[in-house]
Design a protein around this motif. Structure first.
Motif, PDB file in Angstrom:
ATOM      1  N   CYS A  78       0.179  -1.008  -3.865  1.00  0.00           N
ATOM      2  CA  CYS A  78       0.962  -0.828  -2.912  1.00  0.00           C
ATOM      3  C   CYS A  78       0.830  -1.162  -1.959  1.00  0.00           C
ATOM      4  O   CYS A  78      -0.821  -1.145  -1.617  1.00  0.00           O
ATOM      5  N   CYS A  98       4.402   7.689  -9.918  1.00  0.00           N
ATOM      6  CA  CYS A  98       4.884   6.710  -9.140  1.00  0.00           C
ATOM      7  C   CYS A  98       6.308   6.086  -9.492  1.00  0.00           C
ATOM      8  O   CYS A  98       6.672   5.715 -10.540  1.00  0.00           O
ATOM      9  N   VAL A 115       3.878  -0.130  -6.549  1.00  0.00           N
ATOM     10  CA  VAL A 115       4.195   0.891  -6.455  1.00  0.00           C
ATOM     11  C   VAL A 115       4.981   1.400  -4.941  1.00  0.00           C
ATOM     12  O   VAL A 115       4.215   0.904  -3.982  1.00  0.00           O
ATOM     13  N   MET A 118       5.013   7.442  -4.485  1.00  0.00           N
ATOM     14  CA  MET A 118       4.114   8.534  -5.128  1.00  0.00           C
ATOM     15  C   MET A 118       4.591   9.992  -5.053  1.00  0.00           C
ATOM     16  O   MET A 118       4.324  10.138  -2.887  1.00  0.00           O
TER      17      MET A 118
END
Length: 485
Positions: A78, A98, A115, A118
């Motif tokens: 991420c 995710c 990602v 989330m």
């Protein structure tokens, strides 16, 4: 996915060499890039559910972790920009969903998920996480009732930790102005998203660190406030760092996070929980007009009480005055007693003087001059006789003392070594001032002092040798005789 690029030409085929294959030939980089494009085009946006494992936050701000289930593991990353917008704070063991895209990392021949969003895998998982954290902090005593402190009745300065742009701060300031205008310090913070929990905790600790009497006034009361929202939006106030900062605050703290039905962990650690930010302002200060009315009521009650007490005292004084006689009557009675006592005093003086004169004449008559002269002569004779006896006793006592002292003096003189020196003997002293008892202590060249009857002289030892023995052996010492040295 087909490849339309031309097939690179190969070298000429010689006789005896097998024919070249029609399969195209790629370099490693070319193949890795084709696989990367193929994965990104096929899985441009996916949602993956799994448990976070191996979570790590790099110094650059990027997040690296893995999503796993019972059978497989998927690497995930991420980037810093997306990490700041996540609704939850990732932790190992947390089950999440995710959203993002799949890509590959050619440098290691691995594929991974980038990602973008989330969220926790269902409300039940989030509630289980909060319950576990609540039990942990409660076991440490951070929610104990004995830690709660009473709020100050009329705080001079109120510190507010909230977002400076939301409606919350306007509601608090408006309600404080309506009830009791008070000096307010606002510490602006994020109230949700990445870094919000750290900012809130830092603000609470910052207010507590302000010194008394400093350039910035230290608040008497803190309000941590935020408007309503979903459970994910309020997660910053469930973080452990915020709860510990609230529990460790030396300044009384009101928690006003969310609406009345919302509950966060900071509510348990604060000294008082307000259902709304507006209610927190109402808890912080009383209504000024009600205070003014109460003071006016107390003033009126005090005034009436003083008036009633003065009236009762005046009535009591009047009652006492009626039982007293007038000043003129009191003065006349005192003057009459004075006249009576004056007459009695004159008579008593005359009678007393007469009695004393009679007593003196009686005692004077008993005195006879001849008898007095005889008694004085007798006393003088006895005094002279006693003086003579005392003088004789003193002389006899002095003679006895001189005689008692003479005997020890004679004995001391007879035992003195001075008498021995008068017969021709001498005493030899070493350099240390002690008398030498044998020739063995006299080394050649040593300085000595010789004492004779008429004085002392310095000498030095010359030569040496054994001391000749006495004829006939050593002379036996008479019994009872002491040594000279």
């Amino acid at each position: 996915m087909s490849d339309s690029s031309p097939i690179p030409a190969g070298p000429p085929i010689s006789a005896g060499t097998p024919a070249a294959s029609n399969v195209p030939e790629y370099s490693v980089t070319e193949l890795s890039l084709r696989l990367k494009r193929s994965i990104e085009e096929t899985f441009g946006w996916v949602r993956v559910r799994g448990e976070i494992s191996g979570f790590k936050r790099a110094a650059s701000g990027h997040l690296y972790f893995s999503l796993k289930d019972a059978d497989s593991v998927l690497d995930a990353v991420c980037w810093k920009g997306s990490a700041a917008r996540l609704g939850v704070k990732p932790e190992d063991g947390m089950e999440v969903v995710c959203s993002g895209k799949l890509t590959s990392y050619p440098g290691r021949s691995k594929y991974q998920m980038v990602v973008e969003r989330m969220e926790l895998a269902g409300l039940g998982a989030l509630m289980a996480l909060l319950e576990q954290r609540k039990q942990k902090l409660a076991a440490e005593g951070l929610f104990a009732a004995e830690r709660k402190r009473p709020l100050p009745y009329l705080p001079r300065v109120i510190g507010v930790v909230t977002s400076p742009t939301g409606a919350v701060i306007r509601d608090i300031l408006h309600r404080l102005a309506d009830r009791f205008p008070t000096h307010v310090l606002v510490w602006p913070v994020l109230v949700q998203g990445e870094g919000a929990a750290e900012q809130v905790a830092r603000a609470i600790r910052g207010f507590n660190a302000l010194p008394e009497g400093g350039p910035v006034p230290r608040p008497d009361l803190l309000i941590v406030a935020r408007g309503g929202g979903s459970l994910e939006d309020l997660m910053a106030f469930n973080e452990e760092v915020v709860v510990r900062a609230a529990a460790g605050s030396d300044i009384p703290l009101i928690s006003a996070v969310g609406h009345e039905t919302d509950t966060t962990l900071i509510d348990f650690a604060s000294d008082r929980r307000a259902p709304t930010p507006t209610a927190a302002a109402e808890m912080a200060v009383p209504v000024r007009m009600e205070l003014v009315a109460s003071v006016a009521s107390f003033d009126e009650r005090l005034r009436r009480g003083i008036t009633r007490l003065a009236r009762e005292k005046r009535q009591h004084l009047d009652g006492l005055g009626r039982g007293l006689r007038g000043p003129r009557e009191q003065l006349e009675m005192a003057r009459q007693r004075f006249d009576d006592l004056s007459d009695r005093l004159k008579h008593a003086l005359r009678v007393g003087v007469a009695a004393q004169r009679a007593q003196m004449e009686t005692k004077f008559a008993k005195l006879r001059p001849a008898l007095l002269r005889r008694e004085v002569a007798d006393y003088r004779r006895r005094l002279l006789d006693a003086d003579a006896r005392l003088l004789r006793a003193l002389r006899q006592r002095q003679a006895d003392a001189i005689q008692r002292l003479a005997q020890p003096a004679k004995l001391l003189e007879s035992l003195s070594y001075k008498n021995v020196l008068s017969r021709g003997f001498a005493v030899v002293y070493g350099a240390d001032g002690h008398a030498l008892k044998s020739a063995a202590g006299m080394t050649p060249g040593a300085a000595v002092t010789i004492e004779m009857e008429d004085g002392r002289r310095q000498a030095r030892i010359e030569g040496g040798g054994a001391v000749p023995a006495r004829r006939g052996g050593a002379m036996a010492k008479p019994p009872g005789q002491e040594e000279l040295f």
